[in-house]
Design a protein around this motif. Sequence first.
Motif, PDB file in Angstrom:
ATOM      1  N   UNK A 320       0.786  -1.226   0.000  1.00 16.58           N
ATOM      2  CA  UNK A 320       0.000   0.000   0.000  1.00 16.58           C
ATOM      3  C   UNK A 320       0.814   1.269   0.000  1.00 16.58           C
ATOM      4  N   UNK A 321       2.132   1.164  -0.032  1.00 18.11           N
ATOM      5  CA  UNK A 321       2.987   2.351  -0.013  1.00 18.11           C
ATOM      6  C   UNK A 321       3.363   2.741  -1.444  1.00 18.11           C
ATOM      7  N   UNK A 322       3.531   4.025  -1.659  1.00 19.62           N
ATOM      8  CA  UNK A 322       3.958   4.503  -2.976  1.00 19.62           C
ATOM      9  C   UNK A 322       5.457   4.271  -3.159  1.00 19.62           C
ATOM     10  N   UNK A 323       5.915   4.378  -4.413  1.00 19.75           N
ATOM     11  CA  UNK A 323       7.346   4.227  -4.680  1.00 19.75           C
ATOM     12  C   UNK A 323       8.150   5.273  -3.921  1.00 19.75           C
ATOM     13  N   UNK A 324       7.605   6.478  -3.834  1.00 21.32           N
ATOM     14  CA  UNK A 324       8.315   7.555  -3.140  1.00 21.32           C
ATOM     15  C   UNK A 324       8.447   7.263  -1.647  1.00 21.32           C
ATOM     16  N   UNK A 325       7.395   6.726  -1.032  1.00 22.24           N
ATOM     17  CA  UNK A 325       7.441   6.388   0.392  1.00 22.24           C
ATOM     18  C   UNK A 325       8.431   5.264   0.651  1.00 22.24           C
ATOM     19  N   UNK A 326       8.426   4.272  -0.216  1.00 23.85           N
ATOM     20  CA  UNK A 326       9.362   3.151  -0.043  1.00 23.85           C
ATOM     21  C   UNK A 326      10.801   3.620  -0.235  1.00 23.85           C
ATOM     22  N   UNK A 327      11.012   4.523  -1.181  1.00 22.97           N
ATOM     23  CA  UNK A 327      12.359   5.064  -1.375  1.00 22.97           C
ATOM     24  C   UNK A 327      12.832   5.805  -0.127  1.00 22.97           C
ATOM     25  N   UNK A 328      11.949   6.643   0.441  1.00 20.12           N
ATOM     26  CA  UNK A 328      12.328   7.372   1.655  1.00 20.12           C
ATOM     27  C   UNK A 328      12.655   6.413   2.804  1.00 20.12           C
ATOM     28  N   UNK A 329      11.848   5.353   2.940  1.00 16.38           N
ATOM     29  CA  UNK A 329      12.116   4.402   4.017  1.00 16.38           C
ATOM     30  C   UNK A 329      13.447   3.687   3.789  1.00 16.38           C
ATOM     31  N   UNK A 330      13.679   3.188   2.574  1.00 15.24           N
ATOM     32  CA  UNK A 330      14.900   2.433   2.287  1.00 15.24           C
ATOM     33  C   UNK A 330      16.145   3.308   2.484  1.00 15.24           C
ATOM     34  N   UNK A 331      16.061   4.560   2.086  1.00 13.80           N
ATOM     35  CA  UNK A 331      17.200   5.450   2.270  1.00 13.80           C
ATOM     36  C   UNK A 331      17.470   5.708   3.749  1.00 13.80           C
ATOM     37  N   UNK A 332      16.399   5.874   4.531  1.00 19.51           N
ATOM     38  CA  UNK A 332      16.579   6.070   5.970  1.00 19.51           C
ATOM     39  C   UNK A 332      17.136   4.810   6.625  1.00 19.51           C
ATOM     40  N   UNK A 333      16.684   3.650   6.180  1.00 17.82           N
ATOM     41  CA  UNK A 333      17.179   2.377   6.710  1.00 17.82           C
ATOM     42  C   UNK A 333      18.682   2.241   6.443  1.00 17.82           C
TER      43      UNK A 333
END
Length: 633
Positions: A320-333
């Motif tokens: 349910x997450x957008x590509x932009x949200x997943x990118x932000x999470x992965x970068x923070x991780x």
Amino acid sequence: MLLPVVGLGMNSAMDDMSLIQQRHHLVVRELGGEIDLEIGPGDDDPSFAHAPLIGVPPQESSADDHDENKNLAIVSHIPSDDQEILKSLPAKRKKKVVKRWREEWADTYKWAYVDVKEGTTRIFCSICREYGRKHRRNPYGNEGSRNMQMSALEEHNNSLLHKEALRLQLASKDKIIADKPIYVKALMSKSAGSIVEAALKRDPNELEFIQSVQEVIHALERVISKNSGYVNTMERLLEPERTIIFRVPWIDDRGEMHVNRGFRVQFNQTLGPCRGGLRFHPSMNLSIAKFLGFQQTLRTALSPYRLGGASGGSDFDPKGKSDNEIMHFCQSYMDELYRYVGPDKDLPSEEMGVGTREMGFLYGQYRRLAGHSQGSFTGPRLNWSGSSLRTEATGYGLVFFAQLILADMNKELKGLRCVVSGSGKIAMHVLEKLIAYGALPITVSDSKGYLVDEDGFDFMKLSFLRDIKAQHRTLRDYSKTYARAKYYDEAKPWNERCDVAFPCASQNEIDHSDAISLVNSGCRILVEGSNMPCTPEAMDVLKGANVLIAPSIAAGTGGVVAGELELKEYNLNWAPEDFESKLQEAMKQTYQRALKAAVEFGFQKESPEALVHGAVISAFLTIASSMSEQGCV
């Protein structure tokens, strides 16, 4: 399983049960007996206050207590003549409900615990920590309820008090986790038992990790009995070399901030740099990260390469997450993790919830922070990770392993009915290779149920399934196109008639009843595609029925092999035939190592436990030898 206390009618039944109090929880040890329940005058029966209970500290009183005390005081002031008249009236007959106490009721009672408030026994809600009229209902139905057979869970969930508590719980993201009993296997060796006992004392709440430890110790019992020095080696091995837990803040598309928890467990690097997956799933926790890291350590030790094992991930849910949200999470991780990974340290790979998109974001941030592009993460993109067949390797390897088992039986996969669970990358590639070998795969599954096609899947149907998954549609849509296919809600595929089973969904997906269904369905071989797919009770059932089990640490080495090939020879563009040839050879070596170790320690080659024990023995001896050479590190 929790047992609410209701009225005096249950006292005699409770006295006959073995009850243990754990964190205010009453756990019933014995199931299957009949319980007689007498329902009193109503929910506010004064006799409820005098029900015997295991002692717990009293808590402060509430307004409800004062109201009930007032009512009791009014009754006590009725004139004696009127009380005599009331006593002479015929007593209202109590309803008697007799029900079979069944295992499927176990989850029903996780919402309640028993406590005392100002000397009054109450049944409290595990979520809201309060009690109310609905919280004290009889678990089998009660006077005043519209449906006498409504379950306690439905009654409770319909209460306004609980709904408000649940709303607050979700808002604060506090998770109430009910205690689960740990299934402890009996061990013949005291030395082996001491290892399990020490692990239980050190990590009593890490259920998945303790389960994996018990399975390994059970397989190593003969090894430990021959050399008691391995007890110390095993104790060192069971403590991860490095455990990293960190917060992962990220911002969604609406500008709201969220925080998840990140994990990376570098379990053992005795044989070389770590390799292991990243899992993004709401259920992810430290116990699962440790169990996956432990399994990966054994898997890499059994492979043809000298590598260590690791695992990690986050409780972030990419659905349910957008590509932009997943990118932000992965970068923070990766902002935190990049310090601990690299070509000579630890290279993460795909796991549940982590695919091409996630690995690309993670690697891009790692390259940016590290300042170089030496090495790579294991993923399916040629332009940044090497082998074009990386994602196929694990699924193909499972089928190659099954073919090796059948070849020793003078059989082949062609024409055999195969049941597959899951519908992710591994499951789809298992289907693909089964179809290529002429087998008849008939099922796939997701979190909502399973799909069965009695005609079996072919390449055209497989392509349609992949389109459904790529478009985030439900598997039910498949049955709208193919009339002979059926989708069963809230069910598992293990009752379908089959010869070979490939569980490829998640850990503990096959429980005791599922194992019985598999045996009754004619299954003779089970190839573990997911890590630890069977509960201990299920393993006992399968072994008792002589179902041959191919453990995931052996059958799942295809991913490890592909990862190393792409790192060592990533400049080569592999032809599919060359890659499969190398993969088949590596799987053959793994199979032979496991069987050889089993035979050396007295297991018959035809035994259903041979591969399970042999794989663990071979992997452990390889690690133990290097640990001994390297000293106390």
